[in-house]
Design an enzyme around this catalytic site. Structure first.
Site, PDB file in Angstrom:
ATOM      1  N   ARG A   1       0.857  -1.141   0.051  1.00 30.08           N
ATOM      2  CA  ARG A   1       0.149   0.182   0.052  1.00 30.08           C
ATOM      3  C   ARG A   1       0.916   1.285   0.130  1.00 30.08           C
ATOM      4  NH1 ARG A   1      -5.338  -1.215   3.566  1.00 30.08           N
ATOM      5  NH2 ARG A   1      -6.432  -2.110   1.710  1.00 30.08           N
TER       6      ARG A   1
ATOM      7  N   LYS B   1     -19.316 -15.110   3.289  1.00 35.48           N
ATOM      8  CA  LYS B   1     -20.701 -14.830   3.539  1.00 35.48           C
ATOM      9  C   LYS B   1     -21.797 -14.082   2.168  1.00 35.48           C
ATOM     10  CE  LYS B   1     -20.429 -14.350   8.339  1.00 35.48           C
ATOM     11  NZ  LYS B   1     -20.307 -13.460   9.435  1.00 35.48           N
TER      12      LYS B   1
ATOM     13  N   GLY C   1     -10.289  -7.611  -0.279  1.00 36.03           N
ATOM     14  CA  GLY C   1      -9.071  -7.693   0.093  1.00 36.03           C
ATOM     15  C   GLY C   1      -8.530  -9.451   0.041  1.00 36.03           C
TER      16      GLY C   1
ATOM     17  N   GLY D   1     -12.192  -3.250   1.125  1.00 33.17           N
ATOM     18  CA  GLY D   1     -13.675  -3.092   1.267  1.00 33.17           C
ATOM     19  C   GLY D   1     -14.066  -1.893   0.187  1.00 33.17           C
TER      20      GLY D   1
HETATM   21  P1  ADP Z   1     -13.083 -10.716  -0.100  1.00 30.76           P
HETATM   22  O1  ADP Z   1     -12.308 -10.119   1.344  1.00 30.76           O
HETATM   23  O2  ADP Z   1     -11.992 -10.821  -1.353  1.00 30.76           O
HETATM   24  O3  ADP Z   1     -14.108  -9.739  -0.165  1.00 30.76           O
HETATM   25  P2  ADP Z   1     -14.299 -12.346   1.748  1.00 30.76           P
HETATM   26  O4  ADP Z   1     -13.663 -11.397   2.938  1.00 30.76           O
HETATM   27  O5  ADP Z   1     -15.787 -12.189   1.476  1.00 30.76           O
HETATM   28  O6  ADP Z   1     -13.451 -11.940   0.366  1.00 30.76           O
HETATM   29  O7  ADP Z   1     -14.010 -13.942   2.078  1.00 30.76           O
HETATM   30  C1  ADP Z   1     -12.728 -14.379   2.281  1.00 30.76           C
HETATM   31  C2  ADP Z   1     -12.734 -15.518   3.305  1.00 30.76           C
HETATM   32  O8  ADP Z   1     -13.705 -16.499   2.994  1.00 30.76           O
HETATM   33  C3  ADP Z   1     -11.412 -16.148   3.465  1.00 30.76           C
HETATM   34  O9  ADP Z   1     -10.751 -15.917   4.463  1.00 30.76           O
HETATM   35  C4  ADP Z   1     -11.662 -17.622   3.109  1.00 30.76           C
HETATM   36  O10 ADP Z   1     -11.044 -18.449   4.178  1.00 30.76           O
HETATM   37  C5  ADP Z   1     -13.378 -17.642   3.564  1.00 30.76           C
HETATM   38  N1  ADP Z   1     -13.956 -18.818   2.898  1.00 30.76           N
HETATM   39  C6  ADP Z   1     -13.881 -19.368   1.660  1.00 30.76           C
HETATM   40  N2  ADP Z   1     -14.602 -20.381   1.556  1.00 30.76           N
HETATM   41  C7  ADP Z   1     -15.123 -20.931   2.817  1.00 30.76           C
HETATM   42  C8  ADP Z   1     -15.840 -21.866   3.144  1.00 30.76           C
HETATM   43  N3  ADP Z   1     -16.289 -22.785   2.418  1.00 30.76           N
HETATM   44  N4  ADP Z   1     -15.952 -21.795   4.648  1.00 30.76           N
HETATM   45  C9  ADP Z   1     -15.538 -20.930   5.417  1.00 30.76           C
HETATM   46  N5  ADP Z   1     -14.850 -19.735   5.028  1.00 30.76           N
HETATM   47  C10 ADP Z   1     -14.819 -19.708   3.864  1.00 30.76           C
HETATM   48 MG    MG Z   2     -12.420 -10.092   2.973  1.00 26.16          MG
END
Ligand code: ADP
Ligand code: MG
Length: 389
Positions: free
Chosen positions: A36, A198, A348, A371
């Site tokens: 960053r 989620k 992220g 985010g």
């Molecule tokens: P981003 O930061 O890219 O938007 P998220 O924060 O929504 O992504 O989600 C990332 C997290 O989701 C990771 O830490 C990963 O371990 C978790 N994850 C992915 N698949 C599963 C699963 N089947 N069960 C629990 N956690 C999961």
């Molecule tokens: Mg995330």
């Protein structure tokens, strides 16, 4: 879009207030990942090389509006100084007489870094007094803190009301230009790959992007709420009970565009990788936990991705942080790399996954915004952008 760009200014002899996102991981007093900081160097060097002096503002962590030794910016100043090969005068305050004095003594080429802006309670409350005080330190305000553009904070939003000369830096411009490739007339076919923890985190994105995409491929933890909504047994996999109705609604509204996995990798416990096996999504045992998409799903997704002209990757396909559970995520990223497409990564953890598997130089754009990128991709107004207009 009615926003001045860093290249439109003459910085000669000017004091430039630069808001950056130096919210970097620090361990034992050292910056452990400076991506960053590096992302802001282009703007920093431009201002210094064209005769300006710099007053840099950043937040770090969530220190709750008061000084917290854990979140002081000293390690950041040290790292920045190394990267620009110049002294960086790190102040222990954000406002007040000593800051005013330091700023008044600045000469072209000087760099001052204010203390963590979130040590002041007025930052997150967007206090006009703080915004006005900060604005008084400089002649020009440049915002390059893309990762904080979704925050209506004093050093991002409020400050713009008190300074006439304002604009965006190279990082924000680059992020907007690239993220717009999926929000404004994306090249078709356009496929969005959604995963992560989620459904709730991705609802706005799904709703905003649904009429632009050809397909939404679903993986990650969120797939299980969708599978449950379809009536399948999902065992002890991640479930958002209160999002089941929403998942049903999304399936009804976008059923032909939402593609769910056909198989999954499951375990008896997250800490029991030796129990890993592959099952069809309608055969998940009541005690099992789904931790990744399965190989048949990888093939199915890959075939679709290879035909895409634009791909947005937001959300890992599994618990990619654990090596045995990272296959689906890696495979999907490889397919994106093989496709002749514009490839954008937002979020992220998604950016971390892309980096981890070596795609830094391969994709069109990996957002540094976390985010903020998610909010932009969900079509939301960004206070940090709006206030620059
Ligand atoms: P981003 O930061 O890219 O938007 P998220 O924060 O929504 O992504 O989600 C990332 C997290 O989701 C990771 O830490 C990963 O371990 C978790 N994850 C992915 N698949 C599963 C699963 N089947 N069960 C629990 N956690 C999961
Ligand atoms: Mg995330």
């Amino acid at each position: 879009m009615g926003i001045k760009f860093i290249d439109d200014f003459d910085f000669k002899g000017k004091k430039v207030l630069l808001r950056v996102d130096f919210n970097v991981p620090i361990s034992k007093g050292r910056v452990t990942d400076d991506i960053r900081i590096k992302a802001a160097l282009k703007s920093i060097n431009k201002i210094l090389e064209t005769g300006g002096s710099l007053i840099i503002m950043s937040h770090l962590g969530r220190p709750k509006g008061k000084p917290d030794p854990e979140y002081k910016l000293d390690p950041v100043a040290e790292r920045l100084s190394y990267l620009i090969n110049k002294p960086v005068k790190k102040l222990d305050e954000i406002t007040g007489p000593s800051v005013r004095k330091s700023v008044s003594e600045m000469k072209p080429g000087d760099v001052v870094l204010l203390e963590n802006i979130r040590f002041h309670p007025g930052e997150t409350s967007n206090d006009p007094e703080l915004a006005k005080e900060l604005a008084s330190y400089g002649d020009i305000y440049i915002d390059d803190a893309f990762g904080a553009t979704h925050r209506a904070h004093a050093s991002i939003s409020g400050i713009c009301s008190f300074i006439k000369e304002k604009g965006m830096g190279y990082l924000i411009k680059k992020e907007l230009d690239n993220l717009s490739k999926v929000t404004d007339n994306p090249a078709l076919p356009f496929i969005t790959i959604l995963g992560g923890a989620k459904v709730s985190g991705k609802i706005d994105l799904i709703n905003f992007i649904s009429n632009k995409v050809d397909l939404m491929l679903i993986g990650g933890g969120m797939m299980f709420t969708f599978l449950k909504a379809k009536g399948y047994e999902i065992g002890k996999s991640l479930l958002e009970e209160d999002k089941l109705d929403l998942a049903k609604e999304l399936l009804e509204n976008y059923g032909n565009k939402l593609i769910l996995p056909v198989d999954a990798r499951i375990v008896d416990g997250i800490d029991k990788p030796e129990t890993l096996r592959i099952v069809k999504v309608d055969e998940i045992p009541p005690d099992a936990i789904g931790i990744d998409i399965g190989p048949e799903t990888e093939e199915k997704f890959s075939a679709k991705i290879l035909k895409a002209k634009t791909v947005l990757f937001n959300g890992p396909m599994g618990i990619f942080e654990e090596e045995p559970y990272s296959k689906g995520t890696q495979k999907v990223l490889e397919s994106i790399a093989s496709a002749k497409c514009i490839s954008i990564v937002g979020g992220g953890d998604s950016a971390a996954a892309a980096s981890k598997f070596g795609f830094d130089e391969v994709f069109t754009h990996i957002s540094t915004g976390g985010g903020a990128s998610l909010e932009f991709l969900s079509g939301k107004d960004m206070p940090g952008i709006e206030s620059l207009k």
